[in-house]
Design an enzyme around this catalytic site. Sequence first.
Site, PDB file in Angstrom:
ATOM      1  N   ALA A   4       0.795  -1.228   0.000  1.00 57.66           N
ATOM      2  CA  ALA A   4       0.000   0.000   0.000  1.00 57.66           C
ATOM      3  C   ALA A   4       0.825   1.275   0.000  1.00 57.66           C
ATOM      4  O   ALA A   4       0.303   2.352  -0.287  1.00 57.66           O
ATOM      5  CB  ALA A   4      -0.932   0.011   1.216  1.00 57.66           C
ATOM      6  N   GLY A   5       2.115   1.184   0.304  1.00 58.78           N
ATOM      7  CA  GLY A   5       2.918   2.390   0.491  1.00 58.78           C
ATOM      8  C   GLY A   5       3.211   3.147  -0.789  1.00 58.78           C
ATOM      9  O   GLY A   5       3.167   2.595  -1.894  1.00 58.78           O
TER      10      GLY A   5
ATOM     11  N   HIS B 129      18.865  -6.463 -47.982  1.00 59.98           N
ATOM     12  CA  HIS B 129      19.404  -5.119 -47.760  1.00 59.98           C
ATOM     13  C   HIS B 129      18.309  -4.054 -47.874  1.00 59.98           C
ATOM     14  O   HIS B 129      17.508  -4.078 -48.799  1.00 59.98           O
ATOM     15  CB  HIS B 129      20.483  -4.750 -48.789  1.00 59.98           C
TER      16      HIS B 129
ATOM     17  N   ARG C 162       9.430   2.514 -65.142  1.00 61.47           N
ATOM     18  CA  ARG C 162      10.372   3.614 -64.962  1.00 61.47           C
ATOM     19  C   ARG C 162      10.517   4.355 -66.282  1.00 61.47           C
ATOM     20  O   ARG C 162      10.181   3.833 -67.357  1.00 61.47           O
ATOM     21  CB  ARG C 162      11.730   3.073 -64.508  1.00 61.47           C
TER      22      ARG C 162
END
EC number: 2.7.7.23
Length: 488
Positions: free
Chosen positions: A15-16, A371, A448
């Site tokens: 409880a502390g 990679h 591309r």
Amino acid sequence: MPRTRTPLAAIVLAAGKGTRMKSNKAKVLHEVAGRPLAYYPVKRALELGASPVVVVVGHQAEAVEAALSAALPEAPLRFAVQEQQLGTAHAVLAAKRALRGYRGPVLILSGDTPLLRAETLEAVVSARRRARAAVSLATMTLEAPRGYGRVVRDARGRPARIVEEKDATEAERAVREVNAGLYCVDAELLWKKLAKVGTANAQREFYLTDLVPMAAQAGGVAGVEVPVEEASGVNDRVELSRANRVMVGRLAEAFMRAGVTIEDPARFDCDEGVEIGADAVIEPNVRLRGRTRVGARTRVGAGAVITDGVLADGVTVNPYTVISEAQVAEGAILGPFSRLRPGADIGPEAHVGNFVEVKKSRLGKGAKANHLAYLGDAEIGAGANIGAGTITCNYDGERKNPTRIGEGAFIGSDSILVAPIEIGAGAYVAAGSTLTDPVPAGALALGRARQVTKEGWVAQRQAEKQMKGTATGPASARKGRPAARRAS
């Protein structure tokens, strides 16, 4: 692990606030080897066979209860709330309702003692039984006992009372045997005697230690000396760090005795609950977190961090790989410097190389991304090859979309696959392509701009620059003054 043969209940005091931790978080929520401090005394009591285990909570009660319930979901836990922290006796009294109807011995221990072993708890429980004492308590001998309650023994050498340091005389402060905060007492006697505890002390608190002189009159007290390392509580960050190192050291020793090679135990870090198979090798500075499982004959390279990862047998994890909530099949090779995010599923003998990130994706048997790639929300077939710089563009700003790459497909370097998209089995994607449409099996896709080559362009450009400089002339000539001459 020892288990008591007789009924046993336990009360764990948690409880502390723990002001010396200097934290906004309750002390018992600070972690040792990945578990809250209070987890360990609760777990050890359960290992001994205690049922129920009552945890007395106070500061941040809901958070403490949630953490322990999540860590021990099947355990017979009960929680009692100490609304005001008025001392240890007051905390134990808070558990009375949770133990209503229980008759038998009660083990009382502190929630900030993570290093206690179940064997030590058994020694305290059995000492009371063997001595037929009213109470048994754990003590320890310290070179510097400052801050601890001193154990004062009677003429026959039995514990007669415990004096807190602030209430002790000079002679009592010289005593080196101190209270370890661990007790075993009959439930009926406990509630009867605690009702008589007052606050006539320097702290004006209800001390549980006041139970000892009462028990000495009611049937005697049995003292059990326990190892200092185990019974010492954690009160600040320094002690937390030390406890963590001891706990991890225990885990490392257990692994090594079970056939695991840990190259440098002093530079090994893992959580309680991690599993490692025989003949696995763990290099220095590895961190294994959560519910990680490392298979037999797997090698984990230096600096790797694995959280809730599942690695099969014979996996190679090269240095500085980071794995979180992912699974890796037998014979796969990872890293160095690769990252597996939640949902990554790496198939047998697959390769995930340096600076490759995989999230919520499956790589089939023997698939390779060696990679500089990002693979998110992707299904990659067996034997597929992912070139350097490949990215699956899985997020369109609103939702995640899937990419499917068939078996044996070859994705050229620097390709961008805009999801949703499917690349058929055995298809090739030319390097540098940006693709938005499906690619049939066995096809070659190019996405591309066509290359344009201008022969002689460099020489032509240099000539043009030279002509431009001649036509303009030096600055001094343009202003009507003779150009400066360089001495030769």
